[in-house]
Design an enzyme around this catalytic site. Structure first.
Site, PDB file in Angstrom:
ATOM      1  N   SER A 174       0.664 -10.770   7.075  1.00  0.00           N
ATOM      2  CA  SER A 174      -0.263 -10.430   8.195  1.00  0.00           C
ATOM      3  C   SER A 174       0.519 -10.994   9.486  1.00  0.00           C
ATOM      4  CB  SER A 174      -1.580 -11.125   8.174  1.00  0.00           C
ATOM      5  OG  SER A 174      -2.495 -10.638   9.057  1.00  0.00           O
TER       6      SER A 174
ATOM      7  N   ASP B 134      -6.629  -0.993   5.534  1.00  0.00           N
ATOM      8  CA  ASP B 134      -6.524  -1.906   4.680  1.00  0.00           C
ATOM      9  C   ASP B 134      -7.932  -3.090   5.049  1.00  0.00           C
ATOM     10  OD1 ASP B 134      -5.953  -3.570   6.762  1.00  0.00           O
ATOM     11  OD2 ASP B 134      -3.904  -4.576   5.690  1.00  0.00           O
TER      12      ASP B 134
ATOM     13  N   HIS C  68      -6.749  -6.288   3.339  1.00  0.00           N
ATOM     14  CA  HIS C  68      -5.792  -6.909   4.023  1.00  0.00           C
ATOM     15  C   HIS C  68      -5.407  -8.309   3.251  1.00  0.00           C
ATOM     16  CE1 HIS C  68      -3.604  -7.607   7.715  1.00  0.00           C
ATOM     17  NE2 HIS C  68      -3.930  -8.841   7.668  1.00  0.00           N
TER      18      HIS C  68
END
Ligand SMILES: *[C@@H]1O[C@H](CO)[C@@H](O)[C@H](O)[C@H]1NC(C)=O
Ligand SMILES: *[C@@H]1O[C@H](CO)[C@@H](O)[C@H](O)[C@H]1NC(C)=O
Ligand SMILES: *[C@@H]1O[C@H](CO)[C@@H](O)[C@H](O)[C@H]1NC(C)=O
Length: 420
Positions: free
Chosen positions: A212, A364, A398
């Site tokens: 991320s 996601d 995610h």
């Protein structure tokens, strides 16, 4: 006063959907062939996502506390936990202190974001994965705790062949030419860590893996390192759950908390990028005016931010987005797909105080599929990029990419697979 903290944090926090697991629960991983003394094992450095690094602070005499209690530790020289400090977050007297000490301010003279005067901060445990946030099962999932366990099962040892590069998640890499002391310091530290990890392992080049927000730091770090250095020290880059396109949630968070928008340099990092979302893609819809990724400056003005916000976006954040490019080291991108993901926000009557109607697309849960697919062109099609692989994990959220059983297995085998 506690709502002030809530507002500030909502700009950093990702909603619960990101913590949710996909279809498969974590399972005990198969032991992989590699062990600690495997002569083929390359060292690995991990960069976690947003809010996963922990920060310590101390207060100097220059600190002007919002209430006397907030200044109690002033001048004592004592370092205390600023993030994450659950005691302070839950205490109505201390929460406003935390809100005041956690925010950044933009200093127009230095042309840089810095702490509030009198607040000094440092990142806890640079070099190790031990201090990645893991105060709850959800945070352990989100902050690479399960990944670290899986790597340890595969023979990696923290401080020997496994290393962590936590960073100040309130900050963001700024465009070249814009002062950004926090990112400059991080680059120096990470370069030294990579060289140390390599030296400690017989000179072997290093695998970097990010999740991320860590991807924005890792990619900028790589792209600003001299190519011969990259070729010498980087074996492989594994970028999980990062795309070049940003995400709609960043717009919604700014709409809900415009007053806190300038409290973090990272507030604009996630805004949708015009490089991925063209002038035909509506992001925010109102009756009188629609906004695409090309219209972000106008959008910032429309939600009530001062002109400085658009200037900072255009000068510091946007050039970094437009410059998203291949790291020119062997790269594997891993992203979740097949999960409903925000793709359009409708504030039909133009009242940004109301909750929007949300239109969903594929992604996601945070990053849209369009952004994941753009990796294939922006990195994969770059003629200088010799090795590029994209793994799309169906039905994976995610954070699931680094915490779901099957996804983890895939990620670890990918990391072990680059050993040869
Ligand atoms: C949490 O914050 C409070 C005040 O802000 C501080 O007194 C305390 O020492 C902190 N906790 C830790 C573990 O540092
Ligand atoms: C904005 O987009 C919506 C949906 O496509 C459309 O109905 C509306 O007319 C557009 N508004 C303007 C001002 O262009
Ligand atoms: C916008 O919505 C909020 C929340 O529903 C409401 O309190 C406010 O009056 C609205 N403003 C206008 C101008 O309609």
């Amino acid at each position: 006063m506690a709502t002030q903290l809530h507002r500030l944090l909502s700009l950093l926090f990702l909603p619960f959907i990101l913590f949710r697991r996909g279809s498969s629960p974590p399972q005990p991983l198969h032991r992989h062939a590699a062990t600690g003394d495997d002569p083929g094992l390359h060292p690995i450095v991990l960069l976690p996502g947003n809010t996963c690094s922990q920060l310590e602070a101390r207060l100097t005499d220059a600190y002007r506390p919002p209430s006397p209690q907030c200044g109690a530790a002033k001048g004592s020289g004592r370092w205390f936990r600023l993030w994450k400090n659950a005691t302070a977050m839950e205490d109505p007297e201390l929460a406003p202190c935390l809100a005041d000490q956690l925010r950044l301010v933009y200093d127009p003279v230095a042309r840089d974001f810095r702490n509030v005067p009198g607040v000094e901060t440092r990142v806890l445990g640079f070099g190790s994965t031990r201090d990645f946030l893991s105060d709850s099962p959800a945070n352990k999932d989100l902050c690479m705790g399960r990944l670290v366990e899986a790597l340890e099962q595969a023979g990696y040892r923290d401080g020997e062949i496994l290393f962590g590069a936590p960073f100040d998640f309130r900050q963001a890499p700024a465009a070249p030419g814009q002062p950004c002391r926090a990112f400059a310091r991080f680059r120096r530290q990470l370069r030294a860590l990579v060289e140390h990890a390599s030296r400690k392992n017989g000179g072997k080049p290093v695998v970097i893996m990010s999740h991320s927000q860590g991807g924005y730091f890792a990619l900028e770090f790589l792209n600003r390192s001299p190519l011969p250095w990259r070729r010498r020290y980087i074996k492989h880059y594994v970028m999980a759950s990062t795309g070049p396109g940003g995400f709609l949630l960043a717009m919604q968070q700014l709409v809900s908390n415009p007053s806190a928008a300038l409290s973090f340099a990272s507030g604009f990092t996630g805004l949708p990028s015009p490089k991925v979302f063209g002038p035909g893609t509506l992001l925010v819809v109102t009756r009188v005016r629609n906004y695409t990724a090309q219209d972000i400056p106008e959008f910032l003005e429309a939600i009530g931010l001062p002109p400085l916000a658009a200037t900072l976006y255009e000068t510091r954040a946007l050039p970094v987005k437009l410059n998203f490019r291949a790291p020119v080291v062997p790269t594997t991108c891993i992203n979740g797909v097949g999960v409903p993901t925000m793709k359009e926000l409708v504030y039909w009557d133009g009242n940004f105080s109301k909750s929007p109607e949300v239109v969903y697309g594929d992604g996601d849960g945070l990053i849209l599929l369009a952004s994941t697919l753009a990796l294939d062109t922006m990195i994969g099609d770059d003629p200088r990029q010799e090795h590029y692989k994209s793994i799309k994990l169906a039905g994976t959220y995610h954070a699931g990419v680094i915490s779901d059983g099957e996804a983890l297995e895939r990620v670890v085998s990918e990391i072990l697979g680059v050993q040869e």
